[in-house]
Design a protein around this motif. Sequence first.
Motif, PDB file in Angstrom:
ATOM      1  N   ARG A 504      91.441 -72.381 -13.436  1.00  0.00           N
ATOM      2  CA  ARG A 504      90.495 -71.677 -14.294  1.00  0.00           C
ATOM      3  C   ARG A 504      89.176 -71.479 -13.549  1.00  0.00           C
ATOM      4  NH1 ARG A 504      93.160 -75.314 -17.733  1.00  0.00           N
ATOM      5  NH2 ARG A 504      94.266 -74.302 -19.473  1.00  0.00           N
ATOM      6  N   ASP A 506      85.182 -72.187 -14.351  1.00  0.00           N
ATOM      7  CA  ASP A 506      84.140 -72.747 -15.212  1.00  0.00           C
ATOM      8  C   ASP A 506      82.882 -71.911 -14.961  1.00  0.00           C
ATOM      9  OD1 ASP A 506      82.031 -74.169 -16.352  1.00  0.00           O
ATOM     10  OD2 ASP A 506      82.914 -76.126 -15.896  1.00  0.00           O
ATOM     11  N   THR A 513      88.288 -74.422 -11.088  1.00  0.00           N
ATOM     12  CA  THR A 513      88.802 -75.737 -11.476  1.00  0.00           C
ATOM     13  C   THR A 513      90.325 -75.730 -11.428  1.00  0.00           C
ATOM     14  OG1 THR A 513      89.079 -75.327 -13.856  1.00  0.00           O
ATOM     15  CG2 THR A 513      86.861 -75.961 -13.088  1.00  0.00           C
ATOM     16  N   THR A 525      87.272 -79.522  -8.760  1.00  0.00           N
ATOM     17  CA  THR A 525      86.382 -78.357  -8.776  1.00  0.00           C
ATOM     18  C   THR A 525      86.034 -77.962  -7.347  1.00  0.00           C
ATOM     19  OG1 THR A 525      84.393 -79.736  -8.902  1.00  0.00           O
ATOM     20  CG2 THR A 525      85.369 -79.024 -10.989  1.00  0.00           C
TER      21      THR A 525
END
Length: 643
Positions: A504, A506, A513, A525
């Motif tokens: 994803r 962030d 992430t 991350t």
Amino acid sequence: MELSQSNRAVIIGGGPRGTSVLERLLAHTAAAEGPVRLQVDVVDPYPAGPGHVWQPGQSRLFLMNTQSFYPTLIPEDPSLPAPVAGTTFDQWRVRQQRDPLPALTADERAELAVLGSNDFPSRALYGRYLRCTVEDLLDKAPDGVTIDFRETSAVSVRPVGDGMFDVGLGTGVTLRANSVVLALGHIPSRLNPEQRDLQASAAQLGLHYFPPAAPADVDWSRIPAGEPVLVRGMGLNFFDTMGQLTEGRGGKFVSTNSRLDYEPSGQEPLIIAASRRGTPYRAKAALNGYYASSITLRYLTEAAIGRLAKAGIRPAFDHDLWPLLQRDALWAYYSTLVRSQPGAVPDAEAFLAALEEALQPHAHSAANWEDSVESVLAVHVGPRHRLDLPGLAAPLAGRSFATRNEHDAAVVEFLLDDARRSALGEDDPVKMAIAALHHGRAVLKTAVADGGITDESWVAGLRGWFESFVEGLASGPPALRSEQLAALARAGVVSFVGPDPKFRVDRKAAMFTASSPWVSGPPATARTMVEALAPGNRVSANDSPVLEQLLSDGLVRSKLMMTAEGAPVQSTGLDVEPHPYRPVAANGSVTEGLFVLGLQLSSTQWGTAIAAEARQQGGPAYRSGQRTLRDADEIAAAILRRV
């Protein structure tokens, strides 16, 4: 416009497959009884022979996935016209060690000095072999043949009547030809929706996103030292990424006390690797040939495939072919277990006799053969020595981890165990089960080609699950790479996300992430993400001007396959009619004089369009090994018939 000669062929793509067509054209011309006038134009922005992928100037850390004895550009089939020049790669290697060409660089000479038949050469050196082969072919080209290399791209191919084609080049020149060969190889591909979103987010947030690409095309210096980098994919491209970001930055692997350790240079990033399985591909076993000599297929044989064809049966993969290969893998495992670990099975002779009986495909029996095998194993083999064949591809399945460190330790344990098994070679039962799958894959390549299996089983079985399963087991790197990865993890340079990762962005933290449902703790991350994947080989997602034009004009089309539910699915390759392979147009017609060879045959062939296998003394000679060279031969013969 350049007018055609008496016979003019344009080969679009100057890599190995396009060069194969050129080689076969010269062989056929030399074997012709009368004089032949032939003009051949090879169109590729990269030098002919190596093409894009095998450039001799790329990093020598990029290794081939096969040993020196494996690849060849030159066919060894006595039924084909004799080559005018060239050898296998291994024969070329030996010749260069004995009498090196003056044009070889110092790096090439250094690699050749220590390269053995069982060693894995660099892609750069294979590219030099390909280039040398082209030069040998030019030196021996028969009279009447003219060859021009156009270092540009083809942008269009259009029929112009009387069986002729106009081929538009990026330079503005148009070539008129009797025949055109599409040997496009690895072409650019459009990103999928998720990748486009990641790329767009990176641009908005100032992050670094590296989409799928050939490793030699990536500017690895853009990845910052000392910072985390998320790497998605742990197949073969992953090991290229790993090498560039470690040894490529001055780090060193050193052997101490019978184990491999890594000495960082301080210029490495923190590599955080992720894949669906949570582990990389299994390493290749240490063998003296491409196929394990102790393994002979008993069930999935070319004779068995022939019997199905003779009976008029178009087999389904899961129903007809996989059960035969599954039997071969089981027999390979347990027969190796009995031979290499005598104490594992108390009454080995009785066990093997009972197992052989259970594995036989008894047409008169209604019993489930897998249940029969289980009954035999329950009597003779303890749980510790049982084979979980599906589990080989998912070694961490069913396990949860409290921390990333705990998961990292499990991956290191897997890597070292796998490398240990590889070192045992033909004495390791697991590696011999995989070796049977590898043998079987060669038979399957022949069995499934040209519509040899049902569409629905191609979609759901062969490509649906088996392809990724067998590649993760039998297409892995040299065992040294597994040891190196374990050393990097111990040194804190590499960490792992875990199985079934989710990626994803962030946006608040301006970070990529990655997390795994099987590993507790906060997500990994990073400000940089690398897709360690090759660009997708899908005709429908191509980013090639000439292929886009052909599709838009309806001269070619993607192949549609029907699922078990009767729904049409667009497959990866072109719809073609054999033999030789000619594309089917949007209206169902076939254009004479237009041919296809290589990766764009991925909906008709499976795994035979990339490399040709040199004959190995004492090894099996599967028909699929030099299939792509025979395809090139058929194209060459058809071109010379078009006057």
